[in-house]
Design an enzyme around this catalytic site. Structure first.
Site, PDB file in Angstrom:
ATOM      1  N   GLY A 272     -59.205 -43.347  -3.346  1.00 14.03           N
ATOM      2  CA  GLY A 272     -59.860 -42.065  -3.526  1.00 14.03           C
ATOM      3  C   GLY A 272     -59.880 -41.303  -2.208  1.00 14.03           C
ATOM      4  O   GLY A 272     -59.740 -41.885  -1.127  1.00 14.03           O
ATOM      5  N   CYS A 273     -60.061 -39.989  -2.291  1.00 13.95           N
ATOM      6  CA  CYS A 273     -60.030 -39.183  -1.066  1.00 13.95           C
ATOM      7  C   CYS A 273     -61.224 -39.487  -0.168  1.00 13.95           C
ATOM      8  O   CYS A 273     -61.070 -39.668   1.058  1.00 13.95           O
ATOM      9  CB  CYS A 273     -59.962 -37.705  -1.399  1.00 13.95           C
ATOM     10  SG  CYS A 273     -61.249 -37.100  -2.526  1.00 13.95           S
ATOM     11  N   TYR A 274     -62.428 -39.575  -0.733  1.00 14.95           N
ATOM     12  CA  TYR A 274     -63.594 -39.921   0.083  1.00 14.95           C
ATOM     13  C   TYR A 274     -63.462 -41.312   0.708  1.00 14.95           C
ATOM     14  O   TYR A 274     -63.724 -41.476   1.910  1.00 14.95           O
ATOM     15  CB  TYR A 274     -64.870 -39.847  -0.748  1.00 14.95           C
ATOM     16  CG  TYR A 274     -65.381 -38.457  -1.023  1.00 14.95           C
ATOM     17  CD1 TYR A 274     -65.602 -37.542   0.004  1.00 14.95           C
ATOM     18  CD2 TYR A 274     -65.683 -38.050  -2.328  1.00 14.95           C
ATOM     19  CE1 TYR A 274     -66.083 -36.261  -0.257  1.00 14.95           C
ATOM     20  CE2 TYR A 274     -66.159 -36.783  -2.592  1.00 14.95           C
ATOM     21  CZ  TYR A 274     -66.368 -35.890  -1.552  1.00 14.95           C
ATOM     22  OH  TYR A 274     -66.858 -34.625  -1.818  1.00 14.95           O
TER      23      TYR A 274
END
Length: 346
Positions: A159-161
């Site tokens: 995921g980006c986070y």
């Protein structure tokens, strides 16, 4: 030699045939464009569950990919040697299973193969469509699992986070220094996807900053699981607070990590720790001033600054959520899987 799409062939004179599934969303469209312009890859097919028959360049003119979107049927997989899947969680797993069954190397950008624990996945995302593939999936953050990615047939794009948070915290976790951490995260509206709904409309976002899902965001267990794997004897990640915020920019992401460490760290010691960890990384820069989203926009880079202060260490990390947070990182992993230069096409 030049290929038909006007790019140079790979170092051995050949290209690897790649398909991208799910190109109507932001990350799928960017993935297709990155493959299209890659010196060692040939984009042979793009598929989608909607917009079939339309050229991708008509939907996303900036990417200039003139291929038509086709149905994601079995014949699409027969043309390719490798694939990037950009479907939402749940919809992705069955497609990935078909592609792997036909021998394709796959990078999946959904959450379907990120978590090693099936029960945790099902708690946050629902029933899994191909649980038999979980054990063989490698987490696709090259800075943490480069050698495993080289040998993988299936890579799960983070995921980006978690990408930004794990890069920010990995040097501390690997030394067993984290006792607890608060992650204050901010992302542009593209992180919600092309169909983000009313919450990401211009009227709802402009001149505004809002937190969302502060109590139990789906990316929290992903961050905890990966930090625990890095730490020699427990990462302290169980005491992790993660609060994301939506900010009025189209793409970009910044995480501010407030870490209580198990021992006092001087700034010089902190600088040495981060430099030793990242000086040889092609896409990670340790910087001397607070990084901003604009610094890394439309690149595969992550800028990190660690700072000592009060009773905590503060680590800032910024990425482009569509690039290093998704599509760019997928190309980075695919390069490793196909034994190409890790930076090729990026």
């Amino acid at each position: 030699a030049d290929t038909a799409q006007g790019i140079a062939a790979g170092p051995d004179g050949a290209t690897v045939r790649v398909m991208v599934a799910g190109v109507t969303g932001y990350t799928g469209a960017l993935s297709a464009w990155l493959v299209w312009r890659h010196p060692g890859l040939e984009l042979v097919r793009i598929t989608g569950r909607s917009e079939q028959g339309r050229r991708l360049s008509d939907i996303y003119p900036r990417y200039e990919v003139p291929l038509e979107i086709t149905d994601p049927g079995i014949e699409a997989f027969e043309e390719a040697e490798a694939g990037i899947v950009a479907y939402p969680h749940g919809a992705s797993a069955p497609v990935v299973a078909e592609m792997r069954g036909m021998g394709l190397s796959v990078v999946d950008l959904s959450a379907d193969f990120r978590l090693g624990d099936l029960a945790t996945y099902e708690r946050y995302y629902g029933p899994h469509g191909a649980p038999e593939l979980l054990d063989g999936a490698v987490y696709g953050l090259p800075e943490l699992s480069r050698e495993q990615i080289r040998k993988a047939g299936l890579v799960a794009g983070p995921g980006c986070y978690p990408t930004a948070a794990l890069l920010a915290l990995a040097p501390l976790a690997e030394e067993g220094l984290i006792e607890d951490v608060v992650i204050d995260a901010k992302s542009g509206v593209s992180g919600a996807g092309r169909n983000g709904g009313e919450a990401t409309s211009f009227v709802g976002v402009t001149e505004n900053v809002t937190p969302y899902k502060p109590a139990d965001h789906r990316h929290r267990p992903e961050i905890i699981e990966k930090l625990d794997r890095l730490a020699p004897s427990g990462s302290g990640a169980d005491h992790l607070t993660f609060v994301p915020h939506l900010v009025p920019v189209d793409q970009g992401e910044l995480v501010s990590c407030y870490v209580r460490t198990s021992g006092d760290l001087e700034q010089a010691e902190l600088d040495r720790l981060y430099s030793a960890r990242y000086d040889d990384e092609p896409f990670v820069n340790v910087v001397s001033s607070p990084p901003g989203m604009r610094d890394v926009r439309s690149t595969n880079r992550c800028h990190i600054q660690p700072v000592t202060g009060n009773d905590r260490v503060v680590v800032f990390a910024t990425i482009d959520n569509l690039w290093k947070g998704s599509a760019g990182q997928a190309i980075q992993s695919l390069n490793l899987m196909l034994d190409m230069e890790e930076t090729a096409g990026l």
